[in-house]
Design a protein around this motif. Structure first.
Motif, PDB file in Angstrom:
ATOM      1  N   PRO A  45       0.751  -1.166   0.053  1.00  0.00           N
ATOM      2  CA  PRO A  45      -0.101   0.093  -0.079  1.00  0.00           C
ATOM      3  C   PRO A  45       0.826   1.086  -0.168  1.00  0.00           C
ATOM      4  O   PRO A  45       0.381   2.244  -0.667  1.00  0.00           O
ATOM      5  N   GLN A  46       2.119   1.198   0.871  1.00  0.00           N
ATOM      6  CA  GLN A  46       2.958   2.444   0.779  1.00  0.00           C
ATOM      7  C   GLN A  46       3.410   2.951  -1.058  1.00  0.00           C
ATOM      8  O   GLN A  46       3.278   3.861  -1.154  1.00  0.00           O
ATOM      9  N   LEU A  47       3.856   1.922  -1.436  1.00  0.00           N
ATOM     10  CA  LEU A  47       4.081   1.928  -2.977  1.00  0.00           C
ATOM     11  C   LEU A  47       2.864   2.561  -3.540  1.00  0.00           C
ATOM     12  O   LEU A  47       3.068   3.630  -4.283  1.00  0.00           O
ATOM     13  N   PHE A  48       1.845   2.092  -3.454  1.00  0.00           N
ATOM     14  CA  PHE A  48       0.764   2.542  -4.072  1.00  0.00           C
ATOM     15  C   PHE A  48       0.330   4.049  -4.070  1.00  0.00           C
ATOM     16  O   PHE A  48       0.170   4.790  -4.630  1.00  0.00           O
ATOM     17  N   PHE A  49       0.433   4.371  -2.480  1.00  0.00           N
ATOM     18  CA  PHE A  49      -0.002   5.532  -1.987  1.00  0.00           C
ATOM     19  C   PHE A  49       0.832   6.683  -2.796  1.00  0.00           C
ATOM     20  O   PHE A  49       0.660   7.753  -3.192  1.00  0.00           O
ATOM     21  N   LEU A  50       2.331   6.312  -2.639  1.00  0.00           N
ATOM     22  CA  LEU A  50       3.485   7.360  -3.123  1.00  0.00           C
ATOM     23  C   LEU A  50       3.325   7.447  -4.592  1.00  0.00           C
ATOM     24  O   LEU A  50       3.483   8.663  -5.125  1.00  0.00           O
ATOM     25  N   CYS A  51       2.632   6.376  -5.233  1.00  0.00           N
ATOM     26  CA  CYS A  51       2.542   6.430  -6.766  1.00  0.00           C
ATOM     27  C   CYS A  51       1.150   7.273  -7.223  1.00  0.00           C
ATOM     28  O   CYS A  51       1.100   7.918  -8.102  1.00  0.00           O
ATOM     29  N   SER A  52       0.321   7.282  -6.363  1.00  0.00           N
ATOM     30  CA  SER A  52      -1.065   7.659  -6.631  1.00  0.00           C
ATOM     31  C   SER A  52      -1.070   9.207  -6.152  1.00  0.00           C
ATOM     32  O   SER A  52      -2.124  10.045  -6.455  1.00  0.00           O
ATOM     33  N   GLY A  53      -0.301   9.746  -5.487  1.00  0.00           N
ATOM     34  CA  GLY A  53      -0.048  11.109  -4.928  1.00  0.00           C
ATOM     35  C   GLY A  53      -1.360  11.622  -4.368  1.00  0.00           C
ATOM     36  O   GLY A  53      -1.823  11.015  -3.458  1.00  0.00           O
ATOM     37  N   ASP A  54      -1.845  12.726  -4.665  1.00  0.00           N
ATOM     38  CA  ASP A  54      -3.033  13.498  -3.986  1.00  0.00           C
ATOM     39  C   ASP A  54      -4.147  12.992  -4.863  1.00  0.00           C
ATOM     40  O   ASP A  54      -5.191  13.876  -4.712  1.00  0.00           O
ATOM     41  N   ALA A  55      -4.229  12.041  -5.324  1.00  0.00           N
ATOM     42  CA  ALA A  55      -5.678  11.485  -5.870  1.00  0.00           C
ATOM     43  C   ALA A  55      -6.725  11.421  -4.792  1.00  0.00           C
ATOM     44  O   ALA A  55      -6.306  11.224  -3.728  1.00  0.00           O
ATOM     45  N   ALA A  56      -8.170  11.298  -4.934  1.00  0.00           N
ATOM     46  CA  ALA A  56      -8.947  11.329  -3.721  1.00  0.00           C
ATOM     47  C   ALA A  56      -8.931  10.380  -3.134  1.00  0.00           C
ATOM     48  O   ALA A  56      -8.607   8.906  -3.630  1.00  0.00           O
ATOM     49  N   PRO A  57      -9.149  10.153  -1.880  1.00  0.00           N
ATOM     50  CA  PRO A  57      -9.172   9.064  -0.970  1.00  0.00           C
ATOM     51  C   PRO A  57     -10.114   7.851  -1.268  1.00  0.00           C
ATOM     52  O   PRO A  57      -9.405   6.940  -1.229  1.00  0.00           O
TER      53      PRO A  57
END
Ligand code: FPP
Ligand code: MG
Length: 313
Positions: A45-57
């Motif tokens: 999930p960390q990798l996913f979050f870092l690559c998805s930036g500030d997309a909507a929660p």
């Protein structure tokens, strides 16, 4: 995980809530899964979050949770295949409740992941990528299972770790980049980062299986060779050791005792196998970092790369 505190704490908090909710629909599932879920590093999930930036929660949390649930499901099934006794510092589900329950719990987590993806309405592109991910995990495990107690070539070893691990980390980065609507070049570069990170991760994992500390890895040392999974430290030692015949015999007998594990560790540690594995892992980390596009997440992704090569757990 050491780098977690510095990064995206809101996303992580929501991820933890969603994971906890995912196992709370049934009290028995909750009782069985809670200790296992709590102990994860949350690398995917960390990798996913870092690559998805500030997309909507709402676009991030269900898919990030699904990735962690698929990973956890695969570990539950992996522990049955390996007859593993400990995972994330606690008894495996197969050792505590039996293989039948463990099969079903893995299936449950897997189904829950796809429920979140369906409810998140991510579309066919994301579903296709997730299907490919799970197919690759299965093919990697089947390849490994069909070659137990046999020594793979370097190329066979790489095919296996690509399917088992590198493709997963690459997929987390790819999906994050897709959710953030990055351009094709950025998506491919982030996916290449994830792939190399995954190769390094698995090589380090295979090294820790012989030379790690059980209280940090949360697993019992020598689990791979005991269950017949022959990895890079052994491949290298067989090539370099004056005692390669003893190591070969340990593997060929198909029933590796605790004493055999100790002998194998001694033989491997007398060669350059650990340094060789580290050099290879470091080369993949260098490739991973070179693939990184300029973005706000670059520094954090470099930190993850440094964690992967230096990790003890
Ligand atoms: C751990 O690797 C296991 C995997 C990376 C993948 C396991 C995949 C499956 C069992 C098939 C997919 C199943 C589902 C439900 C998605 P390892 O054995 O090298 O690491 P370890 O030392 O942590 O066990
Ligand atoms: Mg395993």
């Amino acid at each position: 995980m050491d780098f977690l505190s510095a990064l995206g704490t809101n996303d992580l908090r929501e991820l933890e809530n969603c994971l906890a909710q995912s196992i709370s629909e049934d009290s028995f599932i909750k009782e069985i899964c809670a200790p296992l879920i709590v102990g994860g590093k949350r690398l995917r999930p960390q990798l996913f979050f870092l690559c998805s930036g500030d997309a909507a929660p709402a676009k991030k949390i269900p898919l990030a949770t699904a990735l962690e649930l698929i990973h956890t499901a695969s570990l539950v099934h992996d522990d049955i295949l390996d007859s593993a006794k400990k995972r994330r510092g606690v008894a495996t589900i197969n050792s505590a409740y039996g293989a039948q329950i463990a099969v079903l719990v893995g299936d449950y987590l897997f189904a829950k992941a796809f429920q979140l993806v369906a409810e998140g309405d991510y579309g066919s592109r994301v579903s296709e990528i997730l299907s490919r991910l799970v197919k690759n995990l299965c093919v990697g495990e089947i390849m490994q299972d069909r070659a137990l107690f046999a020594v793979p070539t370097l190329s066979e070893y790489y095919t296996r770790i690509n399917l088992k691990t590198a493709f997963f980390l690459s997929t987390c980065c790819r999906l994050g980049a897709i959710v953030a609507e990055r351009d094709d070049m950025e998506i491919e570069n982030l996916a290449a980062y994830g792939e190399n990170l995954g190769l390094a991760f698995q090589i380090v994992d295979d090294l820790l299986d012989f030379f790690g500390e059980e209280n940090l890895t949360g697993k019992i040392l020598g689990g791979d060779i005991k269950s017949g999974v022959i990895t890079l430290p052994v491949i290298r030692a067989l090539n370099q050791s004056g005692d390669a015949e003893t190591l070969k015999k340990i593997i060929a007998q198909g029933n590796v005792s605790g004493a055999d594990v100790q002998t194998a560790i001694k033989i491997i540690s007398e060669t350059d196998a650990a340094a060789y594995c580290r050099t290879r892992a470091e080369a993949h980390i260098d490739c991973a970092i070179m693939s990184l596009p300029d973005s706000a997440a670059r520094f954090a992704l470099e930190q993850i790369a440094s964690f992967v090569i230096n990790r003890k757990r």
